[in-house]
Design an enzyme around this catalytic site. Structure first.
Site, PDB file in Angstrom:
ATOM      1  N   ASP A  74     -11.305  38.485   9.128  1.00  0.00           N
ATOM      2  CA  ASP A  74     -10.309  38.533  10.199  1.00  0.00           C
ATOM      3  C   ASP A  74     -10.050  39.955  10.680  1.00  0.00           C
ATOM      4  OD1 ASP A  74      -9.808  35.760  10.239  1.00  0.00           O
ATOM      5  OD2 ASP A  74      -8.492  35.940   8.499  1.00  0.00           O
TER       6      ASP A  74
ATOM      7  N   ASN B  80     -15.851  38.445   1.600  1.00  0.00           N
ATOM      8  CA  ASN B  80     -15.262  37.286   0.925  1.00  0.00           C
ATOM      9  C   ASN B  80     -16.334  36.593   0.085  1.00  0.00           C
ATOM     10  OD1 ASN B  80     -16.614  35.165   2.701  1.00  0.00           O
ATOM     11  ND2 ASN B  80     -15.452  36.300   4.235  1.00  0.00           N
TER      12      ASN B  80
ATOM     13  N   PRO C 108     -12.913  40.203  16.438  1.00  0.00           N
ATOM     14  CA  PRO C 108     -12.987  39.165  17.466  1.00  0.00           C
ATOM     15  C   PRO C 108     -13.041  37.782  16.828  1.00  0.00           C
ATOM     16  CG  PRO C 108     -15.114  40.263  17.212  1.00  0.00           C
ATOM     17  CD  PRO C 108     -14.122  41.063  16.426  1.00  0.00           C
TER      18      PRO C 108
ATOM     19  N   LYS D 215      -7.614  26.821  19.157  1.00  0.00           N
ATOM     20  CA  LYS D 215      -8.895  27.416  19.566  1.00  0.00           C
ATOM     21  C   LYS D 215      -9.654  26.559  20.579  1.00  0.00           C
ATOM     22  CE  LYS D 215      -9.487  30.138  15.370  1.00  0.00           C
ATOM     23  NZ  LYS D 215     -10.426  30.716  14.407  1.00  0.00           N
TER      24      LYS D 215
ATOM     25  N   PHE E  50     -14.814  25.130  11.208  1.00  0.00           N
ATOM     26  CA  PHE E  50     -14.519  24.810   9.818  1.00  0.00           C
ATOM     27  C   PHE E  50     -13.160  25.397   9.465  1.00  0.00           C
ATOM     28  CE2 PHE E  50     -18.726  23.326   9.168  1.00  0.00           C
ATOM     29  CZ  PHE E  50     -18.765  22.703   7.930  1.00  0.00           C
TER      30      PHE E  50
ATOM     31  N   LYS F  63      -5.578  24.565  14.053  1.00  0.00           N
ATOM     32  CA  LYS F  63      -6.702  25.423  14.442  1.00  0.00           C
ATOM     33  C   LYS F  63      -7.511  24.769  15.548  1.00  0.00           C
ATOM     34  CE  LYS F  63     -10.586  27.923  12.308  1.00  0.00           C
ATOM     35  NZ  LYS F  63     -11.286  28.190  11.017  1.00  0.00           N
TER      36      LYS F  63
ATOM     37  N   ILE G 213     -14.759  34.652  16.939  1.00  0.00           N
ATOM     38  CA  ILE G 213     -16.029  34.190  17.506  1.00  0.00           C
ATOM     39  C   ILE G 213     -15.911  32.777  18.048  1.00  0.00           C
ATOM     40  CG2 ILE G 213     -18.449  33.683  16.978  1.00  0.00           C
ATOM     41  CD1 ILE G 213     -18.246  35.876  14.793  1.00  0.00           C
ATOM     42  N   LEU G 214     -15.360  31.884  17.261  1.00  0.00           N
ATOM     43  CA  LEU G 214     -15.265  30.490  17.656  1.00  0.00           C
ATOM     44  C   LEU G 214     -14.380  30.316  18.885  1.00  0.00           C
ATOM     45  CD1 LEU G 214     -15.884  27.528  17.185  1.00  0.00           C
ATOM     46  CD2 LEU G 214     -14.111  27.488  15.424  1.00  0.00           C
TER      47      LEU G 214
END
Length: 419
Positions: free
Chosen positions: A287, A218, A315, A352, A334, A348, A317-318
């Site tokens: 992703d 990206n 995966p 999460k 973020f 989000k 991560i956060l």
């Protein structure tokens, strides 16, 4: 930069093609209000003429140790006393070796020994020279002697090589000088709000290979994550920065780990998890990755008009760190969105299990990927309630300082026990 008005900066220039960048740095310093004097080595004059610096600074250039016209031959002492800061860019491998040995065989090295002002070095050289054990040994010696060193940038070099050794851009060097004058002693200040905190950040993109020459990625530049890492170190924290593939210099006082894929980034985060108080996930992690990486370059077949790739989920991560049952750090995410920014960010945060999230609209060209500025909304939850605060457009480093103070304050309210 009002903080540079009337500051006295002695610019040292040693031999190297990067000396042309120092000429632009001199111009930026003068525009910012600093008084600039320049000292050049003989090698530096092979790349840039002294007259260039004289025209840019309005002051004569100094290049001789024994100058009959300079205060009865003791001009080097006058210059050494004059400077508020000695900033050498580029600092060549030869100059670093001479300084590490305590030599004073030209005007610049003599000044470095005689001055009571801090001396900052911005090394620039071929990547092989930079990575040579002798240079790295000299680097360690210089740090032990009290010199401040800026990490070189990575990328294509004048000789055609790729790797570390590029002089950072003049704007980055100017920012480092301005930072010094804003808070010259802050890293020793026990009252800093980040003192004693251990922070791990991720920054930049990840790259997911398709074959030996292609990958999915990206547009993330890593600038926001690097700015946060720099600001966290300024505020006294111990900082680990896990960086995807970016062309940015490591901020002073930051320990950097370079990774490529999402899986590598996760593994590095987990290795640091037990020693992390605050985890800030600023990286733009892919992703998905391809299910199977081709061993050879994928070739277009005759008549082929489309190609199908089977992707599998990477995966998160956060979420992995935020939902861990042991050694869970205080987690900040973020949300880089293009629509319904605050709504998506809040979802989000809940999904999460985060403590806070920073939302920004990357469709805005003023603050999108690669910009030096940002404008965000800080969203957090406390005692089951959600709160948010909009932070106006600012440079990423200034915004980072504001965000970290909010994060530290929120973290201090949490009754968490950490090793």
């Amino acid at each position: 930069m009002t903080g540079l008005v009337n500051k006295r900066v002695l610019l040292g220039v040693s031999g190297g093609i990067a000396a042309y960048k120092t000429a632009y740095l001199a111009r930026l310093l003068v525009k910012a209000g600093a008084e600039v004097r320049v000292v050049m080595t003989e090698g530096a004059k092979a790349f840039v003429q002294p007259l260039t610096f004289q025209a840019l600074t309005g002051n004569p250039v100094h290049d001789r140790l024994l100058d009959d016209e300079a205060e009865a031959g003791m001009g080097h002492i006058e210059l050494a006393r004059w400077a508020d800061l000695v900033f050498i860019a580029p600092a060549s491998a030869d100059l670093m070796a001479r300084l590490a040995s305590g030599m004073a065989n030209d005007l610049l090295t003599t000044l470095c020994l005689a001055t009571p002002a801090p001396v900052h070095l911005a090394p620039a050289m071929n990547q092989g020279m930079w990575q040579h054990p002798a240079t790295q040994r000299n680097l360690s010696s210089l740090k032990a002697l009290g010199y401040h060193l800026l990490a070189p940038a990575e990328g294509e070099q004048a000789c055609g090589d790729q790797g570390p050794g590029r002089l950072p851009e003049p704007e980055e060097l100017l920012e480092q000088i301005a930072l010094f004058f804003q808070a010259p002693d802050q890293r020793c200040n026990a009252e800093l709000p980040g003192r004693g905190l251990k922070i791990t950040l991720t920054a930049g993109p990840t790259q997911e290979p398709l074959d030996p020459v292609r990958y999915l990625s990206n547009h993330s530049s890593g600038k926001m994550g690097f700015a946060l890492a720099q600001a966290a170190a300024e505020l006294g924290a111990k900082v680990h920065l896990i960086a995807g593939p970016v062309q940015l210099s490591t901020p002073p006082g930051v320990q950097r780990v370079d990774v490529v894929t999402a899986q590598e980034m996760l593994e590095s985060c987990q290795q640091l998890q037990a020693q992390t108080d605050i985890f800030i996930a600023c990286a733009a992690v892919a992703d998905y990755r391809v299910e199977s990486i081709a061993d050879q370059k994928i070739k277009k077949q005759p008549g082929q008009q489309e190609m199908l790739l089977k992707l599998v989920e990477n995966p998160d991560i956060l979420a992995t760190l935020a939902t861990s049952q042991s050694s869970r750090p205080f987690c900040v995410g973020f949300a880089a969105e293009t629509q319904a920014v605050e709504d998506y960010a809040r979802r989000k945060l809940e999904k999460k299990n985060l403590d806070a999230i920073i939302a920004n609209d990357v469709s805005d060209t003023r603050i999108g990927f690669g910009s030096d500025h940002n404008q965000v909304t800080f969203i957090y939850r406390e005692k089951g309630e959600f709160y948010q605060e909009a932070l106006p457009l600012a440079s990423k480093i200034d915004l980072s300082r504001q965000l970290l103070l909010k994060i530290f304050k929120l973290y201090s309210k949490q009754d968490l026990t950490r090793s």
